[in-house]
Design a protein around this motif. Sequence first.
Motif, PDB file in Angstrom:
ATOM      1  N   HIS A  68      17.153  14.701   6.397  1.00 29.62           N
ATOM      2  CA  HIS A  68      18.267  13.810   6.082  1.00 29.62           C
ATOM      3  C   HIS A  68      18.134  13.393   4.618  1.00 29.62           C
ATOM      4  O   HIS A  68      17.025  13.225   4.102  1.00 29.62           O
ATOM      5  N   ASP A  70      18.404  10.753   2.990  1.00 30.86           N
ATOM      6  CA  ASP A  70      17.631   9.555   2.630  1.00 30.86           C
ATOM      7  C   ASP A  70      16.122   9.782   2.736  1.00 30.86           C
ATOM      8  O   ASP A  70      15.342   8.846   2.525  1.00 30.86           O
ATOM      9  N   HIS A  71      15.709  11.025   3.034  1.00 27.83           N
ATOM     10  CA  HIS A  71      14.273  11.347   3.098  1.00 27.83           C
ATOM     11  C   HIS A  71      13.873  12.504   2.190  1.00 27.83           C
ATOM     12  O   HIS A  71      12.684  12.731   1.988  1.00 27.83           O
TER      13      HIS A  71
HETATM   14 ZN   LIG Z   1      17.106  10.424   9.623  1.00 31.43          ZN
END
Ligand SMILES: [Zn+2]
Length: 260
Positions: A68, A70-71
């Motif tokens: 994802h 945000d990672h």
């Molecule tokens: Zn996630």
Amino acid sequence: MSIELTVVGCSGSYEGPGEPASCYLVTVPGKHGKPFRILIDCGNGALSNLHKVIDPSHIDIILVSHLHADHFLDLAGLEVYLAYHPLVNCPTVRVFAPEGIDERLSAATGNPDPIPPGASRAPYEFIPLAEGDSIEAGRAIITAVAVEHPVPAFGFRIDVGDTVLAYTGDTDTCEGASTVAHGADLLLCEAGYVEGRDDHFQGIHLTGKRAGILAREAGAKKLLLTHIPPWTDREVPLEEARAEFDGPLELAEALHTYTL
Ligand SMILES: [Zn+2]
Ligand SMILES: [Zn+2]
């Protein structure tokens, strides 16, 4: 010091005002007296704070819990640093991540080749993660454990002797999260949801309450809540967790360092 955790960014699901998304720098003893530096996740906005805590060329390995944005998305910016910094001779960095990160990152950067145009070497060597993988990192052993999330996702246990740092990554309650958290000296645990408000979501995130239950049942010694989205009042997951977990409990703060 066995393990040092510096929170680079901890905003949940996307970067908030001045708050990068998930990114953690973990320093463990190396094999030749030198510190060994592990970057865990590198979400949107993380590179800005990363410069405040380390020269990025000193990162020894990178772990990505899941794909994802945000990672992992700021690995695109870090690639520019590693490939083109005019003054620093950057090494190729091993990146342990779920299968497919190479295609995802090259879609973001526009570089289909592992060696960016005009660069002399590949910034990254990608190593696909699988359930139960064990990674030697200086004097630490890192174990990757599959957790429950809408995409393939891992939590990590970092063992240095008898000291354990556990990171859930993004997960809902599951056996993998319990395995990651078991007996940890510090449990860095996501609490992306709030009880009641987010009950219609299943299999995605923990709440403060579920994080507290996880920490209690796993026998974690200390709980550090992270991945709280900008729209959540941070006191809410803290109070939820406090009702379930009697041990030391804090909210993760960007640019704070925790020593185990
Ligand atoms: Zn996630
Ligand atoms: Zn996330």
